[in-house]
Design a protein around this motif. Structure first.
Motif, PDB file in Angstrom:
ATOM      1  N   ARG A 220     -19.324  60.765   3.939  1.00  0.00           N
ATOM      2  CA  ARG A 220     -20.033  61.613   2.831  1.00  0.00           C
ATOM      3  C   ARG A 220     -19.822  62.738   3.193  1.00  0.00           C
ATOM      4  NH1 ARG A 220     -21.550  61.643  -1.605  1.00  0.00           N
ATOM      5  NH2 ARG A 220     -23.022  63.413  -1.283  1.00  0.00           N
ATOM      6  N   ALA A 221     -19.654  63.338   4.384  1.00  0.00           N
ATOM      7  CA  ALA A 221     -19.760  64.686   4.652  1.00  0.00           C
ATOM      8  C   ALA A 221     -18.370  65.523   3.859  1.00  0.00           C
ATOM      9  CB  ALA A 221     -19.185  65.217   6.081  1.00  0.00           C
ATOM     10  N   ALA A 222     -17.172  64.793   3.574  1.00  0.00           N
ATOM     11  CA  ALA A 222     -16.229  65.513   2.888  1.00  0.00           C
ATOM     12  C   ALA A 222     -16.257  65.428   1.443  1.00  0.00           C
ATOM     13  CB  ALA A 222     -14.838  64.748   3.301  1.00  0.00           C
ATOM     14  N   VAL A 223     -17.173  64.700   0.817  1.00  0.00           N
ATOM     15  CA  VAL A 223     -17.380  64.568  -0.522  1.00  0.00           C
ATOM     16  C   VAL A 223     -18.328  65.798  -1.181  1.00  0.00           C
ATOM     17  CG1 VAL A 223     -18.052  63.025  -2.355  1.00  0.00           C
ATOM     18  CG2 VAL A 223     -17.148  62.097  -0.320  1.00  0.00           C
TER      19      VAL A 223
ATOM     20  N   GLY B 148     -22.399  59.054   7.137  1.00  0.00           N
ATOM     21  CA  GLY B 148     -22.784  60.462   7.240  1.00  0.00           C
ATOM     22  C   GLY B 148     -21.214  61.115   7.473  1.00  0.00           C
TER      23      GLY B 148
END
Lengths: 502, 375
Positions: A329-332, A326
């Motif tokens: 992924r959060a910055a993508v 998570g």
């Protein structure tokens, strides 16, 4: 016989004729080829014409074995005398212009003694070929290292040398309307399934095509399903693999000008077998073979599974992994499908660039692409670092397949799988897998099911396909392909150990 | 070809049918605390601890509270306060406040069982105060990852056979079963950290009382089997006075303490007499003796025999004490009722009335198989 081009239209009586006449006829038939040479000689009272295409005959042989005996000591020659006297075996008496031209093109020297009714050709072709080299497409650690070259004679030599039995049949065929290519159908007469041999022979004979580029395109003409993405004939450049298959009762095809041997019938699973498994100890070989099957699953399903889990099924991710996934992924900024496709595409680009570039530059590209771009992509927030690992592992896994063809097939299959997983999640993956399995069940290789021995189920052959057993269990050949002779060696004898010679 | 195009169009359209849950937009709930509201007795105060993946946040845990009449409604309300979509797919622990548990929890658990997104193997627990307070206190005062911490706290203790397994499925099973009642861990806050101090007994769906963890051991001894349990016992020292090696030890104690580990047990309960309501339980226990507070000559067989006898006697005493407690509370966590019900169908109410008359004959057989390695 098939008709070959428009070149051979008219056929009027050519011989006997005068040297001058023949010269003009030949010149015309050869379309004023600048390499075509005609030399006129006179021995005694006779005039004779020696003609050849200069760049494809062996000059030394021409001088030593033809011209020297021919011109020595003013003999009176007839065609018959000539064919007995010259120290080259395979002279052919020719009367027709088309055949003469064919022979000349294949590297023959023609000799005509004036007013004779026939003309002699001696094949002394000078073929440029490379040395038998180490295989770089299918490299093995253990076992023979040599690989096929582009020369059919060399390739047959390599196979005959390995399978040195009178049982080995090599049937010659010529394929190609405009550019004829020689093809050899090879099999062991007392072993290979007759139906298989007949099917292969039929397909080759019935093939009408202007020219075959190589062995690989030939398989595309004669394989069972041309629309399928899966290769249905095994292609190898290893003579050891080729002869191994022959001795297992398969049918092989060698094509002139091609460094690839074709083998059929084959199953999907044989693309994951390497001859190395046979050279390894059975338990080690089994491990490596099973590893390859896992690699197949990983390379096809790991990235789609990642996309499906991240997009739809957060429940299946274990909690400790969930937090790291998570936060990476959060910055993508992209949806997971797009992110995965982007990275997969990057890997494919790297692979393609590496394959096209010279070796030295290719390595640099690998480093630049893999490390620099990969690192930068994560740092720039374009992809998550866990996806990089996932994509790298699945790319790596796809390269473990011993056959380059199946490796590329799997890499291509991955893309629709990723798309489906991005659209429908695990349901999409499942639907795609079902589609693939149905397709695999439908296709055949030389008329035999592609999923043998899994479907139709032949449990006895599992030890030859999915894993390996100690040698004394392998006293029979594979049931799936119905060779004429099932027994490899007597079962009883194999268990006996001779410890002490009495 | 036409069919292929149709199929692809259909596939593209059906993409809308599968709701997407991209994890970076989710608040993944891992712990819920439910309490009854003080003013409005029908309302539920719900506290959610969830993971959120915000690249700028320091802590991936977040806590949020809301008040509503139903559990689902509470989540809707909580969603309004959060910039992440709250989803229950990875819910691991549901903690219920004691006041709520005293009123009954079946209506709350019922919705969890119906929801396919919620795993049946999540743990249930009771807090000895309001569950929301426990979560808030631990979240604010300690650095630990609350959600994971609670789950692992229960999970490791269940794995080590210190606690009885108390998942949602187990609870509902015992709840619906005639003649057996659920048990849940009772969590209190000790120095800002959650800790399982006691075990809560339920009568059907309502909290009935609590017992200590040590007493909880006997519930499992009677109702299940141990693979590798442990127990600490204290035996009266008088019985060992003559075999005790005094010369090495000058201390004067009243009890002999010992610890049994790698305890394996096997148990079978039968209904012997319906009229007398008499059950018989045969328990076989094998254990390793690793710690003992006095020096005994354990390599002598008669010493070990004597020790085993004393242990049996003590366990017997403790079990009978516990059963008295059960009779008094009219709860049946061991499930005598379901054994009775199997032979003589009854109802929950009937069994509750019969329970105080229930008697148990214990045939306990303790076998110490190892005493450790002594040179």
């Amino acid at each position: 016989m098939k008709k070959r081009g428009s070149r051979r239209g008219k056929s009027k009586e050519l011989l006997p004729s005068s040297i001058e006449n023949l010269k003009t006829n030949l010149q015309e038939a050869m379309h004023n080829n600048p390499d075509f040479q005609m030399q006129e000689f006179e021995t005694g009272s006779q005039r004779m014409l020696v003609f050849y295409i200069s760049i494809i005959v062996k000059k030394q042989q021409l001088n030593n074995h033809i011209l020297t005996p021919l011109l020595e000591g003013d003999k009176q020659w007839t065609s018959e005398k000539l064919s007995n006297a010259l120290p080259l075996g395979n002279s052919v008496a020719q009367t027709k212009m088309e055949e003469i031209v064919d022979a000349l093109i294949m590297g023959s020297v023609g000799i005509y003694i004036e007013n004779e009714t026939e003309l002699l050709t001696y094949p002394i072709p000078d073929q440029q070929k490379r040395q038998v080299d180490k295989s770089d497409k299918e490299s093995t650690v253990l076992g023979p290292q040599d690989s096929f070259t582009e020369s059919l004679t060399t390739n047959i030599n390599l196979v005959r040398w390995r399978v040195n039995t009178g049982d080995l049949v090599t049937e010659k065929m010529i394929i190609g309307e405009r550019v004829p290519t020689e093809i050899r159908l090879m099999y062991l007469k007392s072993l290979a399934n007759k139906e298989d041999v007949q099917t292969m022979r039929q397909r080759l004979q019935d093939l009408v095509v202007d020219r075959i580029e190589d062995a690989t395109p030939l398989t595309y003409y004669i394989e069972d399903s041309s629309t399928s993405i899966f290769p249905q004939f095994y292609q190898t450049e290893l003579p050891s693999r080729f002869s191994y298959s022959l001795t297992k009762g398969r049918v092989g095809v060698l094509v002139d000008k091609s460094p690839t041997g074709i083998m059929a019938p084959t199953s999907l699973f044989s693309f994951f077998e390497s001859t190395e498994d046979v050279y390894m100890r059975w338990n080690v070989g089994s491990f490596i073979r099973i590893l390859r099957f896992f690699a197949l699953i990983i390379s096809a399903l790991l990235t789609p599974a990642y996309v499906a889990a991240i997009t739809f099924h957060y429940e299946v991710i274990p909690t400790p992994l969930l937090t790291t996934l998570g936060s990476s992924r959060a910055a993508v900024p992209f949806p997971p499908v797009f992110e995965a496709l982007l990275l997969e595409l990057l890997i494919e680009l790297l692979r393609e660039a590496g394959a096209r570039l010279p070796t030295k530059v290719g390595q640099t590209i690998g480093i630049v692409g893999g490390i620099v771009v990969g690192q930068a992509a994560v740092a720039a927030g374009l992809t998550s670092n866990i996806l990089i690992i996932v994509v790298a592992i699945s790319a790596l896994a796809s390269f473990t397949a011993p056959s380059y063809l199946i490796g590329s097939t799997i890499r291509v299959i991955r893309f629709p799988l990723i798309l489906m997983s991005g659209i429908l999640g695990l349901i999409g993956i499942m639907a795609s897998i079902c589609f693939l399995i149905i397709h695999l069940l439908k296709i055949t290789s030389l008329g035999r099911p592609y999923l043998l021995p899994m479907y139709p189920f032949v449990g006895k052959d599992f030890s030859k396909t999915f894993y390996r057993l100690p040698y004394y269990f392998n006293f029979k050949r594979s049931y799936s392909y119905k060779p004429q002779d099932m027994i490899r060696f007597p079962k009883k004898k194999s268990r006996k150990m001779k410890d002490i010679d009495e | 070809m036409k069919r292929l195009i149709l199929v692809s169009i259909f596939l593209l359209l059906s993409a809308g049918c599968a709701p997407a849950y991209p994890i970076e937009r989710l608040g993944i709930i891992n712990t819920i605390g439910v309490d009854s509201d003080n003013e409005d007795s029908q309302a539920l105060n719900t506290t959610y601890v969830y993971f959120q993946f915000d690249p700028n946040a320091k802590n991936i845990n977040e806590i949020i509270s809301s008040k509503a009449k139903t559990l689902k409604g509470a989540r809707e309300k909580a969603n309004v306060k959060s910039n992440f979509q709250l989803v229950p797919g990875k819910l691991r622990v549901l903690m219920m406040g004691r006041p709520l548990a005293e009123k009954g929890v079946a209506s709350i658990l019922d919705t969890l069982v119906r929801d396919a997104k919620i795993t049946d193997t999540m743990f249930l627990a009771v807090a000895d105060q309001a569950a929301g307070d426990v979560l808030h206190e631990v979240f604010q005062r300690s650095t630990t990852n609350v959600g994971n911490h609670l789950y692992q706290l229960i999970d490791t203790n269940v794995d080590q056979e210190i606690l009885i397994r108390t998942t949602l499925r187990d609870f509902m099973h015992k709840y619906y079963d005639i003649g057996s009642d659920p048990v849940l861990p009772l969590i209190s806050v000790v120095e800002h950290m959650p800790s399982i101090e006691r075990m809560a007994l339920f009568r059907d769906e309502t909290y009935a009382g609590d017992i200590s963890i040590e007493e909880g051991f006997f519930i499992k001894l009677l109702s299940g089997r141990y693979q590798s349990g442990r127990i600490e016992l204290s035996l009266p020292i008088e019985e060992f006075e003559n075999i005790r090696q005094k010369d090495t030890d000058q201390r004067e104690e009243e009890s002999l303490f010992l610890s049994l580990s790698e305890l394996r047990s096997h148990n079978s309960i039968k209904l012997v007499s319906k009229e007398e309501l008499r059950f018989q339980s045969d328990i076989k226990v094998q254990a390793r003796l690793l710690e003992i507070s006095e020096q005994l000559e354990l390599d002598k067989e008669e010493v070990v025999k004597k020790l085993e006898k004393a242990i049996e006697k003590d366990i017997n005493r403790q079990i009978n004490q516990l059963l008295d407690k059960f009779r008094e509370l009219k709860v049946d966590p061991i499930g005598f009722g379901s054994i009775y019900n199997a032979k003589h169908p009854t109802t929950q109410e009937e069994w509750r009335n019969l329970l105080p008359e229930m008697k148990l004959d214990l045939n306990l057989n303790v076998n110490i198989i190892r005493q450790g390695i002594i040179d």
